[in-house]
Design a protein around this motif. Structure first.
Motif, PDB file in Angstrom:
ATOM      1  N   THR A 121      21.469   6.296   1.959  1.00 21.98           N
ATOM      2  CA  THR A 121      20.040   6.246   1.661  1.00 21.98           C
ATOM      3  C   THR A 121      19.671   4.886   1.115  1.00 21.98           C
ATOM      4  N   ALA A 122      18.367   4.619   1.175  1.00 23.97           N
ATOM      5  CA  ALA A 122      17.861   3.391   0.564  1.00 23.97           C
ATOM      6  C   ALA A 122      18.008   3.474  -0.929  1.00 23.97           C
ATOM      7  N   ALA A 123      18.275   2.363  -1.551  1.00 30.66           N
ATOM      8  CA  ALA A 123      18.406   2.329  -3.001  1.00 30.66           C
ATOM      9  C   ALA A 123      17.080   2.706  -3.646  1.00 30.66           C
ATOM     10  N   ALA A 124      17.140   3.326  -4.825  1.00 28.38           N
ATOM     11  CA  ALA A 124      15.916   3.693  -5.537  1.00 28.38           C
ATOM     12  C   ALA A 124      15.092   2.437  -5.801  1.00 28.38           C
ATOM     13  N   HIS A 125      13.787   2.567  -5.607  1.00 28.26           N
ATOM     14  CA  HIS A 125      12.935   1.391  -5.753  1.00 28.26           C
ATOM     15  C   HIS A 125      11.816   1.671  -6.735  1.00 28.26           C
ATOM     16  N   GLU A 126      11.374   0.615  -7.410  1.00 24.86           N
ATOM     17  CA  GLU A 126      10.325   0.743  -8.399  1.00 24.86           C
ATOM     18  C   GLU A 126       8.974   0.457  -7.765  1.00 24.86           C
ATOM     19  N   ILE A 127       7.919   0.527  -8.585  1.00 27.15           N
ATOM     20  CA  ILE A 127       6.563   0.315  -8.082  1.00 27.15           C
ATOM     21  C   ILE A 127       6.432  -1.113  -7.579  1.00 27.15           C
ATOM     22  N   PRO A 128       5.996  -1.306  -6.329  1.00 25.63           N
ATOM     23  CA  PRO A 128       5.815  -2.668  -5.816  1.00 25.63           C
ATOM     24  C   PRO A 128       4.756  -3.417  -6.624  1.00 25.63           C
ATOM     25  N   ALA A 129       4.940  -4.717  -6.774  1.00 28.18           N
ATOM     26  CA  ALA A 129       3.992  -5.504  -7.564  1.00 28.18           C
ATOM     27  C   ALA A 129       2.655  -5.652  -6.854  1.00 28.18           C
ATOM     28  N   ARG A 130       2.682  -5.815  -5.543  1.00 27.72           N
ATOM     29  CA  ARG A 130       1.451  -6.043  -4.790  1.00 27.72           C
ATOM     30  C   ARG A 130       1.517  -5.254  -3.489  1.00 27.72           C
ATOM     31  N   VAL A 131       0.504  -4.436  -3.244  1.00 23.65           N
ATOM     32  CA  VAL A 131       0.461  -3.604  -2.042  1.00 23.65           C
ATOM     33  C   VAL A 131      -0.858  -3.849  -1.315  1.00 23.65           C
ATOM     34  N   MET A 190      -8.893   8.895  10.609  1.00 19.86           N
ATOM     35  CA  MET A 190      -8.588   7.804   9.691  1.00 19.86           C
ATOM     36  C   MET A 190      -7.189   7.311   9.995  1.00 19.86           C
ATOM     37  N   LEU A 191      -7.069   6.021  10.219  1.00 16.50           N
ATOM     38  CA  LEU A 191      -5.784   5.379  10.449  1.00 16.50           C
ATOM     39  C   LEU A 191      -5.468   4.507   9.241  1.00 16.50           C
ATOM     40  N   VAL A 192      -4.286   4.663   8.683  1.00 17.68           N
ATOM     41  CA  VAL A 192      -3.908   3.959   7.451  1.00 17.68           C
ATOM     42  C   VAL A 192      -2.559   3.290   7.640  1.00 17.68           C
ATOM     43  N   ARG A 193      -2.461   2.059   7.163  1.00 11.78           N
ATOM     44  CA  ARG A 193      -1.188   1.344   7.162  1.00 11.78           C
ATOM     45  C   ARG A 193      -0.841   0.962   5.734  1.00 11.78           C
ATOM     46  N   VAL A 194       0.363   1.381   5.281  1.00 16.11           N
ATOM     47  CA  VAL A 194       0.837   1.059   3.935  1.00 16.11           C
ATOM     48  C   VAL A 194       2.294   0.595   4.024  1.00 16.11           C
ATOM     49  N   PRO A 195       2.756  -0.205   3.081  1.00 17.15           N
ATOM     50  CA  PRO A 195       4.173  -0.582   3.069  1.00 17.15           C
ATOM     51  C   PRO A 195       5.045   0.635   2.786  1.00 17.15           C
ATOM     52  N   LEU A 196       6.137   0.738   3.501  1.00 17.70           N
ATOM     53  CA  LEU A 196       7.033   1.875   3.311  1.00 17.70           C
ATOM     54  C   LEU A 196       7.615   1.894   1.905  1.00 17.70           C
ATOM     55  N   GLU A 197       7.803   0.721   1.304  1.00 16.92           N
ATOM     56  CA  GLU A 197       8.391   0.671  -0.035  1.00 16.92           C
ATOM     57  C   GLU A 197       7.453   1.240  -1.092  1.00 16.92           C
ATOM     58  N   ALA A 198       6.144   1.437  -0.758  1.00 13.11           N
ATOM     59  CA  ALA A 198       5.211   2.047  -1.699  1.00 13.11           C
ATOM     60  C   ALA A 198       5.367   3.563  -1.761  1.00 13.11           C
ATOM     61  N   THR A 216      -3.188  -3.160  -6.000  1.00 12.19           N
ATOM     62  CA  THR A 216      -3.411  -2.780  -4.606  1.00 12.19           C
ATOM     63  C   THR A 216      -4.722  -3.377  -4.117  1.00 12.19           C
ATOM     64  N   ASN A 217      -4.702  -3.822  -2.881  1.00 13.83           N
ATOM     65  CA  ASN A 217      -5.915  -4.287  -2.209  1.00 13.83           C
ATOM     66  C   ASN A 217      -6.068  -3.514  -0.921  1.00 13.83           C
ATOM     67  N   THR A 218      -7.247  -2.966  -0.712  1.00 10.67           N
ATOM     68  CA  THR A 218      -7.520  -2.167   0.483  1.00 10.67           C
ATOM     69  C   THR A 218      -8.609  -2.834   1.306  1.00 10.67           C
ATOM     70  N   VAL A 219      -8.340  -3.002   2.586  1.00 13.86           N
ATOM     71  CA  VAL A 219      -9.364  -3.432   3.544  1.00 13.86           C
ATOM     72  C   VAL A 219      -9.656  -2.234   4.436  1.00 13.86           C
ATOM     73  N   LEU A 220     -10.889  -1.770   4.395  1.00 12.26           N
ATOM     74  CA  LEU A 220     -11.281  -0.571   5.124  1.00 12.26           C
ATOM     75  C   LEU A 220     -12.359  -0.914   6.146  1.00 12.26           C
ATOM     76  N   LEU A 221     -12.112  -0.554   7.401  1.00  7.92           N
ATOM     77  CA  LEU A 221     -13.079  -0.741   8.465  1.00  7.92           C
ATOM     78  C   LEU A 221     -13.705   0.612   8.794  1.00  7.92           C
ATOM     79  N   PHE A 222     -15.015   0.670   8.787  1.00  8.70           N
ATOM     80  CA  PHE A 222     -15.736   1.891   9.153  1.00  8.70           C
ATOM     81  C   PHE A 222     -16.481   1.626  10.450  1.00  8.70           C
ATOM     82  N   GLU A 223     -16.202   2.425  11.460  1.00  8.14           N
ATOM     83  CA  GLU A 223     -16.840   2.266  12.759  1.00  8.14           C
ATOM     84  C   GLU A 223     -17.740   3.460  13.033  1.00  8.14           C
ATOM     85  N   PRO A 224     -18.993   3.418  12.563  1.00  6.48           N
ATOM     86  CA  PRO A 224     -19.904   4.543  12.790  1.00  6.48           C
ATOM     87  C   PRO A 224     -20.294   4.650  14.255  1.00  6.48           C
TER      88      PRO A 224
END
Length: 577
Positions: free
Chosen positions: A14-24, A39-47, A165-173
């Motif tokens: 398994t992957a080693a235990a990981h702590e909270i990422p500094a920047r996501v 809704m389509l979302v992309r996040v880092p797996l380490e989060a 965390t920084n989120t960029v969200l696109l809304f396509e009405p």
């Protein structure tokens, strides 16, 4: 959670235990279509904390054994952390329909169609050697809705994914232009297409909270009123301050403040210095005929300070820019009234028990000492910035003309205000002060557009083509969108370059003026660092965002050709004789 538990028991590596990422960094795209919202979302797996994804013998991510864990993690960390609302009513929780691990180099999350095709494409296999710390997790969610023409709102708590965390969200009405939002942490519930009342309510609240978010503005107000605790002097002083900061708040929010990196720290230093000055004047002896003038002068500086706190929130105003600015200003005034209502009785009570003059001097000395430390600290920060002489081109002279016209507006309002205050102090006339307030608000809201329309430097005598004739290609606009979202969003939100903010500053000017401005200010952390083609693409994207159609000919970076193209909108063309 059973799937998680089972996964922990069966995997040998398994992957080693990981702590909270500094920047996501999170990317999300929302599109309502028919009776379903995707809704389509992309996040880092380490989060995805508390989830140990299986690794192969070589130490890379084992995709064949990660599928069920990815679904479980997507539900817990992504789907359960977002709420959607339709016409004010909460929707049922989002259902995870698909997940996929992706390479960090993948660029599909710049449009809905590309991201959707990628999420549902063939998944990666173990022939791809991908460290789990570098992998991205793409998630597709579905929400049942009544209609894609409804009004939608969203609330996320994705801030738990990282320290920052920084989120960029696109809304396509459906059937409308896309909207881009960029925010840090959890912004609370906000409308993806705010109505008039929704925008007004949000910005009134924001303005009210802004008054109490920093001690410097509170101390300035207290210094302002400390020697004057009677009704008429206070009305004159507070009205002067209110009108002044309204002018610069509107002007700055509409894009007529310097874009240089040193300007915000300069304003913050001047705000601290204004407190020092007011406190020193209190100790020397303040007079009403001089105090309202200083309140007006420093109010112009504080208005810029208010606009800095407002700038990133303008993306939540939708199409109601002027309404939101007025609502924010109204919230600021409510906050000031609450502060004065609490402070005045306390000051009146205090000066019944201590000599008034001594009390004013002691309180002002304490404030001056504190504010002087702020001033020195902010000046130290200011001198770290690099100052450069401006380029004396058409953009410079156009902006100089705008500043001159704004100065004329400020002088005219000050003259009207002076007359109103003289009448007020001589003979009570609430109507005169109210009239001055209304006139100042009206002038402040239309002055930038008037300046742009009348500025000779903006004249289109040499610009023979219009941007409404299709001066860029759809491909250039698409590439510009990718550059803007990937490089500029976060410091420059689309709200700062669309709608009234854009038209009031750029309609009638040449495309070369816009291109030069973009090249000199974007990206904010490293202006001028993009390639010439990328700046052309971003220019094309901003033109498209403001309703200008794509054509068959590419936009060229040749200054002579750009100067021959005039920025127009359909509304601007319809007003021409």
């Amino acid at each position: 959670m059973l799937a998680l538990g089972a996964g922990f028991l069966v995997r040998p590596t398994t992957a080693a235990a990981h702590e909270i990422p500094a920047r996501v960094s999170i990317r999300a795209i929302v599109k309502p279509a028919g009776r379903t919202m995707v809704m389509l979302v992309r996040v880092p797996l380490e989060a995805m904390r508390d989830v140990d994804f299986p690794l192969g013998k070589d130490g890379y991510l084992d995709f064949s054994r990660s599928d069920s864990l990815m679904y479980e993690a997507a539900q817990i960390w992504v789907a359960d952390a977002v709420k959607m609302f339709e016409n004010g009513e909460p929707l049922r929780a989002g259902r995870v329909t698909h997940v996929r691990a992706s390479l960090p180099s993948d660029r599909s999350f710049t449009s809905y169609s590309a991201a959707l095709a990628h999420v549902f494409s063939v998944p990666l296999d173990n022939s791809i050697q991908l460290p789990w710390q570098q992998a991205m997790l793409d998630v597709a969610l579905e929400f049942p809705i009544g209609s894609d023409s409804s009004t939608f709102a969203i609330e996320t708590i994705w801030a738990n994914l990282g320290v920052r965390t920084n989120t960029v969200l696109l809304f396509e009405p459906a059937g409308e232009a896309e909207r881009v939002f960029s925010f840090d942490g959890n912004p609370g519930r906000f409308s993806l297409d705010p109505g008039f009342l929704n925008a007004a309510g949000r910005f009134v609240k924001l303005g009210f909270e802004h008054i109490f978010s920093g001690i410097d503005h509170i101390l300035f107000l207290l210094c302002l009123i400390l020697p004057f605790r009677r009704f008429r002097p206070l009305v004159a002083i507070v009205s002067s301050f209110t009108i002044a900061h309204s002018i610069t708040l509107f002007a700055s929010a509409l894009g007529f403040a310097p874009a240089a990196l040193w300007f915000p720290p300069l304003v913050e230093a001047l705000i601290a210095l204004s407190i020092v000055y007011m406190a020193c004047e209190n100790m020397i002896g303040a007079r009403l005929d001089r105090r309202w003038v200083m309140a007006f002068s420093f109010g112009l500086v504080h208005g810029f300070g208010f606009s800095f706190g407002l700038r990133e929130s303008m993306q939540f105003a939708g199409t109601h820019l002027i309404t939101s600015l007025a609502a924010f200003n109204l919230g600021v005034e409510f906050g000031q009234l609450v502060l004065l209502a609490a402070a005045l009785p306390l000051l009146i009570w205090l000066f019944r028990h201590v000599p008034e003059r001594a009390g004013v001097i002691v309180a002002s000395a304490f404030v001056a000492h504190t504010a002087w430390h702020w001033t020195t600290e902010r000046v130290d920060q200011l001198v770290q910035y690099r100052f450069q002489l401006p380029t004396f081109d058409s953009t410079f002279f156009a902006d100089l003309m705008t500043v001159g016209l704004l100065a004329i507006v400020v002088g005219g309002v000050a003259w009207l205000l002076g007359g109103a205050i003289r009448k007020w102090t001589a003979n009570y006339s609430g109507a005169s002060v109210l009239s001055a307030l209304i006139l100042a608000g009206a002038v402040a809201s239309i002055a930038p557009r008037t300046a742009s329309a009348q500025n000779p430097a903006h004249a289109a005598a040499k610009a023979t083509r219009s941007t409404m004739a299709g001066v860029f290609t759809a491909e250039q606009a698409t590439q510009g969108r990718e550059v803007f979202i990937g490089t500029c969003t976060g410091c420059h939100t689309p709200a700062a370059h669309t709608g009234v903010v854009f038209t009031s500053k750029w309609v009638g000017r040449s495309v070369d003026d816009l291109f030069t401005y973009i090249r000199n200010t974007m990206p904010k952390v490293a202006p001028g660092s993009l390639s010439e083609d990328e700046y052309v693409w971003v220019t094309a994207y901003l033109l498209k965002l403001n309703g200008m159609p794509a054509g068959k000919a590419e936009l060229s970076a040749d200054p002579a050709l750009m100067r021959g193209v005039r920025i127009d909108t359909a509304a601007a063309l319809s007003r021409k004789p």
